[in-house]
Design a protein around this motif. Sequence first.
Motif, PDB file in Angstrom:
ATOM      1  N   LYS A   1      45.399  29.140  51.095  1.00 13.48           N
ATOM      2  CA  LYS A   1      44.195  29.294  50.255  1.00 13.48           C
ATOM      3  C   LYS A   1      44.560  29.972  48.942  1.00 13.48           C
ATOM      4  CE  LYS A   1      39.991  29.333  52.925  1.00 13.48           C
ATOM      5  NZ  LYS A   1      40.435  29.206  54.316  1.00 13.48           N
TER       6      LYS A   1
ATOM      7  N   PHE B   1      36.266  32.865  40.675  1.00  7.89           N
ATOM      8  CA  PHE B   1      36.842  34.195  40.876  1.00  7.89           C
ATOM      9  C   PHE B   1      36.081  35.289  40.124  1.00  7.89           C
ATOM     10  CE2 PHE B   1      40.211  30.948  40.977  1.00  7.89           C
ATOM     11  CZ  PHE B   1      40.330  30.897  42.347  1.00  7.89           C
TER      12      PHE B   1
ATOM     13  N   PRO C   1      42.860  34.654  38.671  1.00 16.96           N
ATOM     14  CA  PRO C   1      43.448  35.631  37.744  1.00 16.96           C
ATOM     15  C   PRO C   1      44.360  36.637  38.440  1.00 16.96           C
ATOM     16  CG  PRO C   1      41.222  36.278  38.308  1.00 16.96           C
ATOM     17  CD  PRO C   1      41.496  35.002  39.059  1.00 16.96           C
ATOM     18  N   PHE C   2      45.396  36.147  39.116  1.00 18.23           N
ATOM     19  CA  PHE C   2      46.313  37.049  39.803  1.00 18.23           C
ATOM     20  C   PHE C   2      47.563  37.272  38.947  1.00 18.23           C
ATOM     21  CE2 PHE C   2      44.506  34.837  43.781  1.00 18.23           C
ATOM     22  CZ  PHE C   2      43.430  35.707  43.818  1.00 18.23           C
TER      23      PHE C   2
ATOM     24  N   PHE D   1      36.866  24.578  48.384  1.00 16.62           N
ATOM     25  CA  PHE D   1      38.022  23.968  47.719  1.00 16.62           C
ATOM     26  C   PHE D   1      37.571  23.006  46.626  1.00 16.62           C
ATOM     27  CE2 PHE D   1      41.526  20.748  47.722  1.00 16.62           C
ATOM     28  CZ  PHE D   1      42.448  21.557  47.076  1.00 16.62           C
TER      29      PHE D   1
ATOM     30  N   GLY E   1      37.740  34.535  45.792  1.00 13.92           N
ATOM     31  CA  GLY E   1      39.130  34.973  45.833  1.00 13.92           C
ATOM     32  C   GLY E   1      39.351  36.380  46.370  1.00 13.92           C
ATOM     33  N   ASN E   2      38.332  37.002  47.000  1.00 13.32           N
ATOM     34  CA  ASN E   2      38.558  38.281  47.679  1.00 13.32           C
ATOM     35  C   ASN E   2      39.279  39.304  46.800  1.00 13.32           C
ATOM     36  OD1 ASN E   2      38.874  40.293  49.564  1.00 13.32           O
ATOM     37  ND2 ASN E   2      40.367  39.225  50.826  1.00 13.32           N
TER      38      ASN E   2
ATOM     39  N   HIS F   1      44.425  26.720  40.701  1.00 17.34           N
ATOM     40  CA  HIS F   1      43.182  26.436  39.983  1.00 17.34           C
ATOM     41  C   HIS F   1      42.691  27.644  39.198  1.00 17.34           C
ATOM     42  CE1 HIS F   1      43.275  23.127  42.926  1.00 17.34           C
ATOM     43  NE2 HIS F   1      42.787  22.460  41.906  1.00 17.34           N
TER      44      HIS F   1
ATOM     45  N   THR G   1      35.038  26.003  53.917  1.00 20.65           N
ATOM     46  CA  THR G   1      36.282  26.134  53.154  1.00 20.65           C
ATOM     47  C   THR G   1      36.569  24.870  52.348  1.00 20.65           C
ATOM     48  OG1 THR G   1      37.373  25.589  55.220  1.00 20.65           O
ATOM     49  CG2 THR G   1      37.503  27.850  54.521  1.00 20.65           C
TER      50      THR G   1
ATOM     51  N   GLN H   1      44.122  28.609  45.123  1.00 23.10           N
ATOM     52  CA  GLN H   1      43.375  29.365  44.118  1.00 23.10           C
ATOM     53  C   GLN H   1      44.214  29.595  42.868  1.00 23.10           C
ATOM     54  OE1 GLN H   1      42.263  32.704  46.557  1.00 23.10           O
ATOM     55  NE2 GLN H   1      40.291  31.828  47.072  1.00 23.10           N
TER      56      GLN H   1
ATOM     57  N   ILE I   1      36.460  25.070  43.604  1.00 21.70           N
ATOM     58  CA  ILE I   1      37.447  25.642  42.678  1.00 21.70           C
ATOM     59  C   ILE I   1      38.095  24.552  41.831  1.00 21.70           C
ATOM     60  CG2 ILE I   1      37.929  27.771  43.955  1.00 21.70           C
ATOM     61  CD1 ILE I   1      40.602  26.583  44.781  1.00 21.70           C
TER      62      ILE I   1
ATOM     63  N   LEU J   1      34.982  33.098  50.055  1.00 24.12           N
ATOM     64  CA  LEU J   1      36.393  33.488  50.108  1.00 24.12           C
ATOM     65  C   LEU J   1      37.199  32.597  49.166  1.00 24.12           C
ATOM     66  CD1 LEU J   1      38.669  35.174  51.390  1.00 24.12           C
ATOM     67  CD2 LEU J   1      38.853  33.457  53.159  1.00 24.12           C
ATOM     68  N   MET J   2      36.810  31.326  49.113  1.00 24.95           N
ATOM     69  CA  MET J   2      37.542  30.359  48.301  1.00 24.95           C
ATOM     70  C   MET J   2      37.174  30.486  46.820  1.00 24.95           C
ATOM     71  SD  MET J   2      39.803  28.347  49.354  1.00 24.95           S
ATOM     72  CE  MET J   2      40.857  27.075  48.699  1.00 24.95           C
ATOM     73  N   VAL J   3      35.882  30.534  46.518  1.00 27.86           N
ATOM     74  CA  VAL J   3      35.432  30.539  45.122  1.00 27.86           C
ATOM     75  C   VAL J   3      35.597  31.917  44.486  1.00 27.86           C
ATOM     76  CG1 VAL J   3      33.481  30.069  43.591  1.00 27.86           C
ATOM     77  CG2 VAL J   3      33.771  28.749  45.641  1.00 27.86           C
TER      78      VAL J   3
ATOM     79  N   PHE K   1      44.255  44.371  45.343  1.00 26.62           N
ATOM     80  CA  PHE K   1      44.756  43.288  46.174  1.00 26.62           C
ATOM     81  C   PHE K   1      43.683  42.265  46.472  1.00 26.62           C
ATOM     82  CE2 PHE K   1      47.735  46.746  47.348  1.00 26.62           C
ATOM     83  CZ  PHE K   1      48.903  46.118  46.962  1.00 26.62           C
ATOM     84  N   ALA K   2      44.107  41.017  46.598  1.00 27.00           N
ATOM     85  CA  ALA K   2      43.237  39.955  47.091  1.00 27.00           C
ATOM     86  C   ALA K   2      43.937  39.382  48.317  1.00 27.00           C
ATOM     87  CB  ALA K   2      43.041  38.884  46.031  1.00 27.00           C
ATOM     88  N   PHE K   3      43.352  39.560  49.491  1.00 31.49           N
ATOM     89  CA  PHE K   3      43.996  39.096  50.720  1.00 31.49           C
ATOM     90  C   PHE K   3      43.429  37.751  51.157  1.00 31.49           C
ATOM     91  CE2 PHE K   3      43.982  43.807  51.033  1.00 31.49           C
ATOM     92  CZ  PHE K   3      45.340  43.991  50.904  1.00 31.49           C
TER      93      PHE K   3
END
Lengths: 230, 253
Positions: free
Chosen positions: B61, A93, B71-72, A66, A175-176, B68, A62, B65, A69, A171-173, B54-56
């Motif tokens: 975190k 993302f 795109p939300f 970080f 963005g899920n 930085h 993680t 995001q 990103i 998950l970080m880079v 959705f982005a969970f």
Amino acid sequence: MTLFGIPLDTHPIWLTLQVATLTTLMLAVIGIPLAWWLARMRSRWRVLLEALVSLPLVLPPTVLGFYLIIALGPAGPVTDLLGVFGFEGQLTFNLAGLVIGSVLFSLPFMVQPLMSAFQSLPDEVLDAARLMRAGAVDRFVNVVLPLSRQGLVVGAVLTFAHTVGEFGVVLMVGGNIEGQTRLVSIAIFDHVESFEYAQAHLLSAVMVLFSFVTLVSVYLINRRLSARLG
Amino acid sequence: MTRTTRIIALLGALLWAGLARAETITVAVAANFTKTAEAIGAAWEAQSGHEVRFAFGPSGKLLAQIQHGAPFDAYFSADTRRPQILVEAGEARDFFVYAGGKLALYSATLPVDENAEAILADGDYRHLAMANPKAAPYGAAAKQVLEQRNLYERLKTAGRIVQGESIGQAFQFAATGNAQLGFVALSQLQDPDSPVKDKGHIWMPPTEDYDPIRQGAVALTRSRHPEVVDDFLAFVRGETAAEIIRRFGYDVP
């Protein structure tokens, strides 16, 4: 689609295979020259460079994510640098971010097996090739690489498997984002968080089975090849 | 209807369909609200004809995001501080509280519903699970409840507190019995699919013992579809969504 009556979103599976394949290919392109250069290096800086290559093993995923990103974000140094060449947009993302993150994170998994393979090559073989007037590229492609095939296979398999199982960095880079950057490992995490255990078990089983079959076939192919080459 | 009016009606319908083009928005949601958000999203999609993705993830975190360039279009945090940081930075607007959480002490085996305080102090348990107080509001609340009873430092020194990175992890420690006690969210116990629904023992600490756990949401100024985001946020504040939010064990402000 549904499997055993359990709904299964297949998008994360295809995305994961895509990211793992791209990462493995990119790391082969980057890793082979890098490992060769490091293996033949006689300078005292080599220790520092080797440590640098292995750093992703030490940093928590993680944290690495970080840093990424920040570096790859819209205002990050990497993005600024690419802007000089007319690049617009961001590397995070999206698929690019997932692959860049995985390449960095799996770097030691590709470079280390290759380095040990390159180092174990007897100098006599290379000298013999040189005496037979083989050029540098010819020597590398026809002597070094076939003899180091084992190292390349191990590196590629480890990279692929490591990328499939990666969680913290992506998950970080990534963005899920549903349907865009949600990989299998993250989808499983989401299912567990929301008590959808049947889906989580199913997706985990698919992942384990696929990885196992992949590894077994790679090792089988490798054994056949070794037998043929003697 | 004459033929002319029919044609005009048809043209009008086509024009209307063109105006109301279906857009897709991406909403970042704190992990603890995953299922509730999905249920609200499905209801809104059916009503509006738009699509929501959705982005969970953990609130912290998601905030990093967003800062930085993620795109939300909107951000649903597990606390109120983080969305406000974005409002102050000019990156977000229209802050509102969309849900309130309640802290619960859960145990599969020990009768915490009868004498929680005695059990916490000298009960026969090896581990008490809670979320990281620095990272998760439920963790901070659990710490406050323990501090009220002068137990936090003592249990910590004794090595009895196990910390999950999120409330989801703390719940897993307690639900699997790896920790005999666990401070979790009431919503995790009341969720229709919860593995421990109607099982074990629950104690609700008095709400005045901890700062209210309020979850705040904002629209992000970077969004390319502000009116669609506004429509979604208005729906979240509406009665249909309120019913869904309550069903999953949260309070509605």
